[in-house]
Design a protein around this motif. Sequence first.
Motif, PDB file in Angstrom:
ATOM      1  N   VAL A  81       2.447  -4.265  13.284  1.00 46.84           N
ATOM      2  CA  VAL A  81       1.274  -4.809  13.985  1.00 46.84           C
ATOM      3  C   VAL A  81       0.050  -4.794  13.073  1.00 46.84           C
ATOM      4  CG1 VAL A  81      -0.321  -4.405  15.896  1.00 46.84           C
ATOM      5  CG2 VAL A  81       2.138  -4.192  16.259  1.00 46.84           C
ATOM      6  N   SER A  82      -0.120  -3.731  12.311  1.00 42.56           N
ATOM      7  CA  SER A  82      -1.272  -3.642  11.407  1.00 42.56           C
ATOM      8  C   SER A  82      -1.218  -4.709  10.328  1.00 42.56           C
ATOM      9  CB  SER A  82      -1.325  -2.248  10.773  1.00 42.56           C
ATOM     10  OG  SER A  82      -1.464  -1.256  11.759  1.00 42.56           O
ATOM     11  N   MET A  83      -0.029  -4.908   9.751  1.00 42.30           N
ATOM     12  CA  MET A  83       0.100  -5.944   8.718  1.00 42.30           C
ATOM     13  C   MET A  83      -0.147  -7.326   9.312  1.00 42.30           C
ATOM     14  SD  MET A  83       0.443  -4.768   5.749  1.00 42.30           S
ATOM     15  CE  MET A  83       0.626  -6.429   5.103  1.00 42.30           C
ATOM     16  N   ALA A  84       0.341  -7.555  10.539  1.00 42.69           N
ATOM     17  CA  ALA A  84       0.090  -8.845  11.184  1.00 42.69           C
ATOM     18  C   ALA A  84      -1.404  -9.066  11.404  1.00 42.69           C
ATOM     19  CB  ALA A  84       0.840  -8.910  12.512  1.00 42.69           C
ATOM     20  N   ALA A  85      -2.109  -7.998  11.800  1.00 39.98           N
ATOM     21  CA  ALA A  85      -3.557  -8.112  12.005  1.00 39.98           C
ATOM     22  C   ALA A  85      -4.275  -8.406  10.695  1.00 39.98           C
ATOM     23  CB  ALA A  85      -4.082  -6.824  12.634  1.00 39.98           C
ATOM     24  N   ILE A  86      -3.844  -7.757   9.630  1.00 40.26           N
ATOM     25  CA  ILE A  86      -4.472  -7.999   8.315  1.00 40.26           C
ATOM     26  C   ILE A  86      -4.242  -9.446   7.868  1.00 40.26           C
ATOM     27  CG2 ILE A  86      -4.380  -7.395   5.866  1.00 40.26           C
ATOM     28  CD1 ILE A  86      -3.780  -4.517   6.746  1.00 40.26           C
ATOM     29  N   VAL A  87      -3.003  -9.914   8.026  1.00 42.37           N
ATOM     30  CA  VAL A  87      -2.681 -11.287   7.614  1.00 42.37           C
ATOM     31  C   VAL A  87      -3.481 -12.301   8.433  1.00 42.37           C
ATOM     32  CG1 VAL A  87      -0.856 -13.027   7.535  1.00 42.37           C
ATOM     33  CG2 VAL A  87      -0.390 -10.694   6.744  1.00 42.37           C
ATOM     34  N   LEU A  88      -3.542 -12.107   9.745  1.00 42.83           N
ATOM     35  CA  LEU A  88      -4.316 -13.026  10.591  1.00 42.83           C
ATOM     36  C   LEU A  88      -5.803 -12.976  10.241  1.00 42.83           C
ATOM     37  CD1 LEU A  88      -2.626 -12.465  14.082  1.00 42.83           C
ATOM     38  CD2 LEU A  88      -2.451 -14.484  12.606  1.00 42.83           C
ATOM     39  N   GLY A  89      -6.279 -11.777   9.944  1.00 45.96           N
ATOM     40  CA  GLY A  89      -7.685 -11.666   9.550  1.00 45.96           C
ATOM     41  C   GLY A  89      -7.971 -12.413   8.271  1.00 45.96           C
TER      42      GLY A  89
ATOM     43  N   ILE B  62      -6.272 -14.978   7.174  1.00 48.35           N
ATOM     44  CA  ILE B  62      -6.113 -16.421   7.414  1.00 48.35           C
ATOM     45  C   ILE B  62      -7.379 -17.026   8.017  1.00 48.35           C
ATOM     46  CG2 ILE B  62      -4.885 -18.124   8.825  1.00 48.35           C
ATOM     47  CD1 ILE B  62      -2.371 -16.449   8.473  1.00 48.35           C
ATOM     48  N   TYR B  63      -7.961 -16.337   8.986  1.00 48.77           N
ATOM     49  CA  TYR B  63      -9.106 -16.896   9.700  1.00 48.77           C
ATOM     50  C   TYR B  63     -10.452 -16.474   9.108  1.00 48.77           C
ATOM     51  CZ  TYR B  63      -5.820 -18.368  13.274  1.00 48.77           C
ATOM     52  OH  TYR B  63      -4.772 -18.968  13.946  1.00 48.77           O
ATOM     53  N   SER B  64     -10.425 -15.616   8.109  1.00 51.05           N
ATOM     54  CA  SER B  64     -11.691 -15.218   7.483  1.00 51.05           C
ATOM     55  C   SER B  64     -12.127 -16.263   6.466  1.00 51.05           C
ATOM     56  CB  SER B  64     -11.523 -13.862   6.791  1.00 51.05           C
ATOM     57  OG  SER B  64     -12.684 -13.527   6.073  1.00 51.05           O
ATOM     58  N   PRO B  65     -13.409 -16.594   6.431  1.00 58.13           N
ATOM     59  CA  PRO B  65     -13.880 -17.571   5.433  1.00 58.13           C
ATOM     60  C   PRO B  65     -13.825 -17.013   4.018  1.00 58.13           C
ATOM     61  CG  PRO B  65     -15.720 -16.645   6.653  1.00 58.13           C
ATOM     62  CD  PRO B  65     -14.483 -16.162   7.324  1.00 58.13           C
ATOM     63  N   ILE B  66     -13.794 -15.698   3.881  1.00 59.65           N
ATOM     64  CA  ILE B  66     -13.751 -15.067   2.561  1.00 59.65           C
ATOM     65  C   ILE B  66     -12.438 -14.308   2.431  1.00 59.65           C
ATOM     66  CG2 ILE B  66     -14.866 -13.398   1.012  1.00 59.65           C
ATOM     67  CD1 ILE B  66     -17.460 -13.907   2.502  1.00 59.65           C
TER      68      ILE B  66
ATOM     69  N   ASN C  31      -2.559 -12.368  -2.250  1.00 54.78           N
ATOM     70  CA  ASN C  31      -1.138 -12.286  -1.847  1.00 54.78           C
ATOM     71  C   ASN C  31      -0.416 -11.109  -2.517  1.00 54.78           C
ATOM     72  OD1 ASN C  31      -1.442 -14.545  -0.244  1.00 54.78           O
ATOM     73  ND2 ASN C  31      -0.776 -15.968  -1.840  1.00 54.78           N
ATOM     74  N   ILE C  32      -0.704 -10.890  -3.787  1.00 57.13           N
ATOM     75  CA  ILE C  32      -0.040  -9.789  -4.493  1.00 57.13           C
ATOM     76  C   ILE C  32      -0.389  -8.449  -3.843  1.00 57.13           C
ATOM     77  CG2 ILE C  32       0.100  -8.541  -6.680  1.00 57.13           C
ATOM     78  CD1 ILE C  32      -0.310 -11.191  -8.116  1.00 57.13           C
ATOM     79  N   ALA C  33      -1.660  -8.285  -3.513  1.00 56.96           N
ATOM     80  CA  ALA C  33      -2.092  -7.038  -2.867  1.00 56.96           C
ATOM     81  C   ALA C  33      -1.414  -6.873  -1.508  1.00 56.96           C
ATOM     82  CB  ALA C  33      -3.609  -7.025  -2.718  1.00 56.96           C
ATOM     83  N   LEU C  34      -1.242  -7.994  -0.773  1.00 56.28           N
ATOM     84  CA  LEU C  34      -0.563  -7.908   0.514  1.00 56.28           C
ATOM     85  C   LEU C  34       0.884  -7.464   0.349  1.00 56.28           C
ATOM     86  CD1 LEU C  34      -1.873 -11.061   2.429  1.00 56.28           C
ATOM     87  CD2 LEU C  34      -2.274  -8.660   3.011  1.00 56.28           C
ATOM     88  N   PHE C  35       1.591  -8.036  -0.608  1.00 54.81           N
ATOM     89  CA  PHE C  35       2.981  -7.628  -0.856  1.00 54.81           C
ATOM     90  C   PHE C  35       3.056  -6.162  -1.275  1.00 54.81           C
ATOM     91  CE2 PHE C  35       3.860 -12.264  -1.333  1.00 54.81           C
ATOM     92  CZ  PHE C  35       4.866 -12.341  -0.382  1.00 54.81           C
ATOM     93  N   MET C  36       2.118  -5.740  -2.119  1.00 60.67           N
ATOM     94  CA  MET C  36       2.102  -4.341  -2.544  1.00 60.67           C
ATOM     95  C   MET C  36       1.835  -3.410  -1.357  1.00 60.67           C
ATOM     96  SD  MET C  36       0.111  -4.498  -6.196  1.00 60.67           S
ATOM     97  CE  MET C  36       0.199  -2.736  -6.374  1.00 60.67           C
ATOM     98  N   LEU C  37       0.945  -3.840  -0.462  1.00 64.62           N
ATOM     99  CA  LEU C  37       0.641  -3.028   0.704  1.00 64.62           C
ATOM    100  C   LEU C  37       1.861  -2.899   1.609  1.00 64.62           C
ATOM    101  CD1 LEU C  37      -1.359  -1.463   2.423  1.00 64.62           C
ATOM    102  CD2 LEU C  37      -2.101  -3.639   3.439  1.00 64.62           C
ATOM    103  N   VAL C  38       2.583  -4.001   1.794  1.00 65.46           N
ATOM    104  CA  VAL C  38       3.818  -3.942   2.589  1.00 65.46           C
ATOM    105  C   VAL C  38       4.802  -2.967   1.959  1.00 65.46           C
ATOM    106  CG1 VAL C  38       5.836  -5.248   3.338  1.00 65.46           C
ATOM    107  CG2 VAL C  38       3.551  -6.260   3.534  1.00 65.46           C
ATOM    108  N   GLY C  39       4.948  -3.042   0.645  1.00 62.70           N
ATOM    109  CA  GLY C  39       5.857  -2.125  -0.049  1.00 62.70           C
ATOM    110  C   GLY C  39       5.459  -0.668   0.125  1.00 62.70           C
TER     111      GLY C  39
END
Length: 349
Positions: A101-109, A111-115, A120-128
Motif C-alpha cells: 500500500v505504501s509503495m502504491a501511494a508513493i507511485v500514485l503521488g 504520477i500526479y505530482s507536478p514535480i 524510477n531507479i530510486a523506486l526500484f531500489m526502494l522496493v528491493g
Amino acid sequence: MVEWTKDSLLAGAVLAGVLVLTYVNGPAPDPIAITVIALTCATLVFRRRFPIWVLAGTVVGCGIYYPFVGSAGPLLVTFVIALYSVAAAGRILVATASATVSMAAIVLGEIYSPIRHVDNIALFMLVGWLVAVIALGAVRSSRRALVSEAEKRATGDERLRIARELHDVLAHNISLINVQASAALHRKNRETEALEAIKQASKQALKELRATLGVLRQVDEQAPTTPPGLGQLKELVERTRATGLQVTLDGEPRPLPPEVDLAAYRIIQEALTNVTRHASAQAVNVRIHYDDKHMRVQVDDDGRGGEFMTGNGIRGMTERARSLGGDVTVRGSTDGVRVDARLPIGAGE
C-alpha cells in the motif's frame, strides 16, 4: 527492561541521524517539521510492544512530512525499521500489505505530482529494500520460533526425566515398604525387623526424592543433590534382601559416565521392584559385566514367568537405555524373567 532501553537508544539515534541529514541535504527544517520528525522517531520506542501501531504511526508521520512539511531528510527509515519489527513479530502478511500500500501511494503521488521527487531507479531500489527488510524480519521470526520450540522441547524432556526418576524412586521404595508392612502383620516376634526395614526404605526414598527435586529447588544447602549410581548398588541389594528375597550380586561397579551410571542403577532398581511386586520369586541374581564398548546388566529371577504386561516400569527402563544409545530386553519363561540391558560406556563422553 533491557529491550526498552535498546529501543529508546535506537529511537534517539534515528532521530539524531534524521535531523543531521535533513540539515545537510536541504534547508533547515521549521519547528513543525522538527516536531513531526521527533514524534515519528519517538514511536520506535514501542516497536517491540506494539509493532503494528508503530508501523501505522510511521506511515502517518511520513505521510504528513513528505507531502506537506518537507521532502528533505531520510525520515522514511522509521517506516523501514517499523516494517522490519512487524515482520520479526511474525506478522508477515501485515508487513507485506503495508509495504504494498505504501509503495502504491508513493507511485500514485509521483504520477500526479507536478514535480518528480523520486526517479524510477530510486523506486526500484526502494522496493528491493522493503522486500529485503520483510525477508530479514521473517527470518528473525522463524529463528525465534525455532528457539522457543527448542526450549519447550527441552522443558518437556526435563519434565519427562524428572517424572521417570520420581516413578523409579517411589515405585521401588514404596514396594519395599508395602512388603515389610505386610510381613509385620504376619510375622510374630519379628515386627521390629520389619519396622527397621520400613524406616530404612522410607529414609532412602526421601533422600532420593530430595536429590531428584534438587534440580528444581536449591533451597536446603544440606540436601543431597548427587543422583544415585552403581556405587549404591550394595545398599540397594541389602534393602531388597530385607523383604525376604534372596539376592545375589555378581560383578563390581566401575567408574562410568554419570548418565550411564544412573541409568544402570535405575534399571536394576526397577527390575528388583518388579520382582518384589509381581514375580512371586524366591531368589534373584543381579549381574553386571563390561566389554570395551558396553556394559551389560542382567537381572534373573526364579518367579512367575510366561506372558506379562509391559507397564510403566519396563517402558521407563527401555526409554533410559535408548536415550543413551542402548537397549533393554525383558523375556519371560517358565523358569522366571530376565531383564537384559546393554548400555554404551562412552554414551556420556
